[in-house]
Design an enzyme around this catalytic site. Structure first.
Site, PDB file in Angstrom:
ATOM      1  CG  ASP A  34      -2.120   0.878   1.090  1.00  0.00           C
ATOM      2  OD1 ASP A  34      -1.920   2.088   0.876  1.00  0.00           O
ATOM      3  OD2 ASP A  34      -3.259   0.389   1.171  1.00  0.00           O
ATOM      4  CG  LEU A  36       0.556   3.792   3.840  1.00  0.00           C
ATOM      5  CD1 LEU A  36       1.551   4.000   4.984  1.00  0.00           C
ATOM      6  CD2 LEU A  36      -0.688   3.088   4.377  1.00  0.00           C
ATOM      7  CG  LEU A  82      -8.952  -5.520  -2.306  1.00  0.00           C
ATOM      8  CD1 LEU A  82      -8.009  -6.543  -1.687  1.00  0.00           C
ATOM      9  CD2 LEU A  82     -10.169  -5.339  -1.423  1.00  0.00           C
ATOM     10  CB  THR A 101      -4.164   4.400  -8.869  1.00  0.00           C
ATOM     11  OG1 THR A 101      -3.126   5.249  -8.375  1.00  0.00           O
ATOM     12  CG2 THR A 101      -4.395   3.266  -7.882  1.00  0.00           C
ATOM     13  CB  THR A 130     -17.112  -1.014  -8.357  1.00  0.00           C
ATOM     14  OG1 THR A 130     -18.357  -0.352  -8.211  1.00  0.00           O
ATOM     15  CG2 THR A 130     -16.453  -0.425  -9.609  1.00  0.00           C
ATOM     16  CG  ASP A 131     -22.519  -2.013  -7.945  1.00  0.00           C
ATOM     17  OD1 ASP A 131     -21.720  -1.062  -7.780  1.00  0.00           O
ATOM     18  OD2 ASP A 131     -23.589  -2.111  -7.315  1.00  0.00           O
ATOM     19  CD  GLU A 132     -19.867   3.265  -8.120  1.00  0.00           C
ATOM     20  OE1 GLU A 132     -19.530   4.272  -8.752  1.00  0.00           O
ATOM     21  OE2 GLU A 132     -19.890   3.210  -6.879  1.00  0.00           O
ATOM     22  CE1 TYR A 155     -13.549   3.363  -8.043  1.00  0.00           C
ATOM     23  CE2 TYR A 155     -15.959   3.345  -8.179  1.00  0.00           C
ATOM     24  CZ  TYR A 155     -14.772   2.767  -7.746  1.00  0.00           C
ATOM     25  OH  TYR A 155     -14.803   1.596  -7.027  1.00  0.00           O
ATOM     26  CB  SER A 156     -17.832   3.619 -12.985  1.00  0.00           C
ATOM     27  OG  SER A 156     -18.330   4.699 -13.726  1.00  0.00           O
ATOM     28  CB  SER A 158     -10.496   4.316 -13.936  1.00  0.00           C
ATOM     29  OG  SER A 158     -11.036   4.256 -12.624  1.00  0.00           O
ATOM     30  CE  LYS A 159     -12.151  -1.058  -9.341  1.00  0.00           C
ATOM     31  NZ  LYS A 159     -10.984  -1.534  -8.530  1.00  0.00           N
ATOM     32  CG  LEU A 195     -24.563   8.655   2.069  1.00  0.00           C
ATOM     33  CD1 LEU A 195     -24.771  10.169   1.972  1.00  0.00           C
ATOM     34  CD2 LEU A 195     -25.672   7.925   1.324  1.00  0.00           C
ATOM     35  CG  ASN A 254     -28.367   8.233  -1.804  1.00  0.00           C
ATOM     36  OD1 ASN A 254     -27.982   7.064  -1.655  1.00  0.00           O
ATOM     37  ND2 ASN A 254     -27.966   8.981  -2.822  1.00  0.00           N
TER      38      ASN A 254
HETATM   39  P1  NAD Z   1     -10.097   2.820  -0.193  1.00  0.00           P
HETATM   40  O1  NAD Z   1     -10.016   4.110  -0.970  1.00  0.00           O
HETATM   41  O2  NAD Z   1     -10.622   2.835   1.196  1.00  0.00           O
HETATM   42  O3  NAD Z   1      -8.641   2.148  -0.133  1.00  0.00           O
HETATM   43  C1  NAD Z   1      -7.793   2.079  -1.243  1.00  0.00           C
HETATM   44  C2  NAD Z   1      -6.407   1.683  -0.738  1.00  0.00           C
HETATM   45  O4  NAD Z   1      -5.536   1.606  -1.884  1.00  0.00           O
HETATM   46  C3  NAD Z   1      -5.779   2.693   0.231  1.00  0.00           C
HETATM   47  O5  NAD Z   1      -5.190   2.029   1.319  1.00  0.00           O
HETATM   48  C4  NAD Z   1      -4.721   3.393  -0.624  1.00  0.00           C
HETATM   49  O6  NAD Z   1      -3.611   3.872   0.146  1.00  0.00           O
HETATM   50  C5  NAD Z   1      -4.322   2.282  -1.576  1.00  0.00           C
HETATM   51  N1  NAD Z   1      -3.759   2.822  -2.816  1.00  0.00           N
HETATM   52  C6  NAD Z   1      -4.290   3.791  -3.605  1.00  0.00           C
HETATM   53  N2  NAD Z   1      -3.462   4.065  -4.642  1.00  0.00           N
HETATM   54  C7  NAD Z   1      -2.411   3.211  -4.526  1.00  0.00           C
HETATM   55  C8  NAD Z   1      -1.234   3.003  -5.279  1.00  0.00           C
HETATM   56  N3  NAD Z   1      -0.983   3.741  -6.379  1.00  0.00           N
HETATM   57  N4  NAD Z   1      -0.351   2.054  -4.886  1.00  0.00           N
HETATM   58  C9  NAD Z   1      -0.592   1.327  -3.767  1.00  0.00           C
HETATM   59  N5  NAD Z   1      -1.688   1.497  -2.983  1.00  0.00           N
HETATM   60  C10 NAD Z   1      -2.586   2.429  -3.370  1.00  0.00           C
HETATM   61  O7  NAD Z   1     -10.929   1.834  -1.127  1.00  0.00           O
HETATM   62  P2  NAD Z   1     -11.999   0.713  -0.728  1.00  0.00           P
HETATM   63  O8  NAD Z   1     -13.320   1.352  -0.584  1.00  0.00           O
HETATM   64  O9  NAD Z   1     -11.455  -0.117   0.355  1.00  0.00           O
HETATM   65  O10 NAD Z   1     -12.023  -0.122  -2.088  1.00  0.00           O
HETATM   66  C11 NAD Z   1     -11.107  -1.200  -2.302  1.00  0.00           C
HETATM   67  C12 NAD Z   1     -11.366  -1.807  -3.671  1.00  0.00           C
HETATM   68  O11 NAD Z   1     -12.695  -2.309  -3.722  1.00  0.00           O
HETATM   69  C13 NAD Z   1     -11.236  -0.811  -4.824  1.00  0.00           C
HETATM   70  O12 NAD Z   1     -10.623  -1.469  -5.895  1.00  0.00           O
HETATM   71  C14 NAD Z   1     -12.673  -0.440  -5.146  1.00  0.00           C
HETATM   72  O13 NAD Z   1     -12.799  -0.108  -6.516  1.00  0.00           O
HETATM   73  C15 NAD Z   1     -13.390  -1.739  -4.825  1.00  0.00           C
HETATM   74  N6  NAD Z   1     -14.791  -1.586  -4.395  1.00  0.00           N
HETATM   75  C16 NAD Z   1     -15.141  -0.716  -3.413  1.00  0.00           C
HETATM   76  C17 NAD Z   1     -16.467  -0.624  -3.013  1.00  0.00           C
HETATM   77  C18 NAD Z   1     -16.896   0.294  -1.890  1.00  0.00           C
HETATM   78  O14 NAD Z   1     -18.099   0.420  -1.637  1.00  0.00           O
HETATM   79  N7  NAD Z   1     -16.000   0.937  -1.183  1.00  0.00           N
HETATM   80  C19 NAD Z   1     -17.444  -1.424  -3.621  1.00  0.00           C
HETATM   81  C20 NAD Z   1     -17.041  -2.312  -4.639  1.00  0.00           C
HETATM   82  C21 NAD Z   1     -15.716  -2.394  -5.008  1.00  0.00           C
HETATM   83  P1  TYD Z   2     -20.781   7.322  -2.128  1.00  0.00           P
HETATM   84  O1  TYD Z   2     -20.702   6.880  -0.707  1.00  0.00           O
HETATM   85  O2  TYD Z   2     -19.858   8.392  -2.609  1.00  0.00           O
HETATM   86  O3  TYD Z   2     -20.653   6.005  -3.038  1.00  0.00           O
HETATM   87  P2  TYD Z   2     -20.902   5.830  -4.640  1.00  0.00           P
HETATM   88  O4  TYD Z   2     -20.938   7.157  -5.273  1.00  0.00           O
HETATM   89  O5  TYD Z   2     -19.691   5.052  -5.052  1.00  0.00           O
HETATM   90  O6  TYD Z   2     -22.181   5.061  -4.765  1.00  0.00           O
HETATM   91  O7  TYD Z   2     -22.257   7.817  -2.416  1.00  0.00           O
HETATM   92  C1  TYD Z   2     -23.374   6.983  -2.180  1.00  0.00           C
HETATM   93  C2  TYD Z   2     -24.613   7.744  -2.620  1.00  0.00           C
HETATM   94  O8  TYD Z   2     -24.794   8.884  -1.758  1.00  0.00           O
HETATM   95  C3  TYD Z   2     -24.503   8.315  -4.023  1.00  0.00           C
HETATM   96  O9  TYD Z   2     -25.808   8.261  -4.621  1.00  0.00           O
HETATM   97  C4  TYD Z   2     -24.107   9.759  -3.804  1.00  0.00           C
HETATM   98  C5  TYD Z   2     -24.769  10.102  -2.491  1.00  0.00           C
HETATM   99  N1  TYD Z   2     -24.073  11.103  -1.638  1.00  0.00           N
HETATM  100  C6  TYD Z   2     -24.778  12.165  -1.091  1.00  0.00           C
HETATM  101  O10 TYD Z   2     -25.991  12.337  -1.316  1.00  0.00           O
HETATM  102  N2  TYD Z   2     -24.105  13.029  -0.276  1.00  0.00           N
HETATM  103  C7  TYD Z   2     -22.776  12.884   0.006  1.00  0.00           C
HETATM  104  O11 TYD Z   2     -22.194  13.719   0.745  1.00  0.00           O
HETATM  105  C8  TYD Z   2     -22.063  11.779  -0.567  1.00  0.00           C
HETATM  106  C9  TYD Z   2     -20.604  11.580  -0.296  1.00  0.00           C
HETATM  107  C10 TYD Z   2     -22.764  10.895  -1.376  1.00  0.00           C
END
Ligand code: NAD
Ligand code: TYD
Length: 349
Positions: A34, A36, A82, A101, A130-132, A155-156, A158-159, A195, A254
């Site tokens: 990581d 960080l 991840l 990244t 992600t499902d996005e 974001y979506s 790039s994923k 959120l 939401n």
């Molecule tokens: P997060 O942002 O909390 O954590 C990402 C981690 O990656 C951090 O520790 C960061 O330091 C590290 N990182 C970022 N850039 C880096 C780099 N260049 N080199 C090394 N480390 C790096 O993310 P998260 O919410 O824990 O998501 C983790 C994974 O799951 C992601 O791939 C995300 O797309 C996927 N995901 C997340 C969600 C969600 O709801 N959070 C849902 C579905 C999928």
């Molecule tokens: P978020 O947690 O950013 O996840 P994602 O965009 O990946 O789904 O947002 C979840 C939902 O909440 C999304 O519809 C955007 C909305 N949202 C708000 O209404 N207010 C906020 O401050 C944030 C961060 C998100």
């Protein structure tokens, strides 16, 4: 003894996956890579970071030569990837960090695996997505593994791109891969920009809760430990080259979610019912805001026997309890204090 690389293990979901693997598989050597960023926080792993089967490496997946050296040095048997830039709003403000990244970083890791794995036997590159990538649903329907990709945010997109590249390495170079696409996660250790943690933080500080647009957008929420359990299952039992969708069957607008959260917060903070919801503030909508995400997780349920274990009300209560019991965590991640912890624990190691 297997050596497993987990990238992004200091982040929200990654820290739960690292904890699960380190505790459940004492015979595995778990290497957490990581860099960080603001979202990566070693405090998330304080309880396991002295265990003998755990090692932290600070490094950037965008650094191709470094990643090749790392794979040569450790000869990883498996990879759980991840590490990512994960917040949609940040991707709207600065897409390039997401391209680097999420796309280039993923390809660097694929190249590392391709370089050291002479056959697919005993190896697996697991890409967590992600499902996005599937875009936005109308009022009905669910995302299936066969749904066409239609990403809208940087974001979506790039994923989606990284998912395609992982599949391309499978089809072109026979790299053993598996991909999961999961719905929105919530739970302890999530950075307070998303959120749910943002709203918990603001409610506890009596600050406005920003709701984008009319609050009618729908997300399918899954408790993070249920996601980690699914990741464990797919890593060990998923079929090569396959994609599995993971979701909570737990759709909330939401605004309905925030009203539920306000109710829980009033109860936990000993406030009169209705106090927290007065903080709700409707703000300008997110650009390109996807209306609805919802997952059909029949495939992983039927083929691998996974199902979410927590009801949302239970998960939200656990989440609120954790944030209220850990005000220092919130303070530290927002102030950069974890960097001091990192210096103390890891420099010169
Ligand atoms: P997060 O942002 O909390 O954590 C990402 C981690 O990656 C951090 O520790 C960061 O330091 C590290 N990182 C970022 N850039 C880096 C780099 N260049 N080199 C090394 N480390 C790096 O993310 P998260 O919410 O824990 O998501 C983790 C994974 O799951 C992601 O791939 C995300 O797309 C996927 N995901 C997340 C969600 C969600 O709801 N959070 C849902 C579905 C999928
Ligand atoms: P978020 O947690 O950013 O996840 P994602 O965009 O990946 O789904 O947002 C979840 C939902 O909440 C999304 O519809 C955007 C909305 N949202 C708000 O209404 N207010 C906020 O401050 C944030 C961060 C998100």
């Amino acid at each position: 003894m297997k050596t497993i690389l987990i990238t992004g293990g200091a982040g929200f979901i990654g820290s739960h996956v690292v904890r699960l693997f380190v505790n459940k598989y004492p015979d595995y050597h778990i290497v957490n890579l990581d860099v960080l960023t603001y979202a990566g926080n070693l405090e998330n792993l304080k309880d396991i970071d002295t265990l003998p089967n755990y090692e932290f490496v600070k490094g950037d997946i965008n650094d191709g030569p470094f990643i090749l050296e790392l794979f040569e040095k450790y000869q990883f048997d498996g990879v759980l990837h991840l590490a990512a830039e994960s917040h949609v709003d940040r991707s709207i403000a600065d897409p390039m960090a997401f391209i680097m990244t999420n796309i280039v970083g993923t390809v660097n890791l694929l190249n590392g695996a391709r370089k050291i794995w002479k056959s697919s036997e005993g190896h697996r590159f697991y890409h967590i997505s992600t499902d996005e990538v599937y875009g936005s649903l109308g009022e009905t329907g669910l995302f299936l593994e066969t749904t066409s990709y239609d990403p809208h945010s940087p974001y979506s997109a790039s994923k989606a791109s990284s998912d395609h590249l992982v599949r391309a390495y499978h089809d072109t170079y026979k790299l053993p891969i598996v991909i999961t696409n999961c719905s929105n996660n919530y739970g302890p250790n999530q950075f307070p920009e998303k959120l749910i943690p943002l709203s918990i933080h603001n409610i506890s500080q009596n600050k406005p809760i920003p709701i984008y647009g009319k609050g009618e957008n729908i997300r399918d929420w899954l408790y993070v430990e249920d996601h980690a359990a699914a990741i464990d299952l797919v890593f060990h039992e998923g079929k090569d080259g396959q994609t599995y969708n993971i979701g909570g069957h737990n759709e909330w607008t939401n605004i309905a979610l925030i009203l539920q959260l306000c109710k829980t917060m009033d109860k936990k903070l000993g406030r009169a019912e209705g106090t927290s919801e007065k903080l709700i503030t409707y703000v300008k909508d997110r650009a390109g805001h996807d209306l609805r995400y919802a997952i059909d997780s029949t495939k992983i349920q039927k083929e691998l026997g996974w199902a979410p274990s927590l009801q949302f009300e239970e998960g939200i209560e656990k989440t609120v309890d954790w944030y209220l019991a850990n005000p220092d965590w919130l303070e530290n991640v927002s102030s950069g204090a974890y960097e001091k912890y990192y210096e103390k624990q890891y420099v010169n190691r």
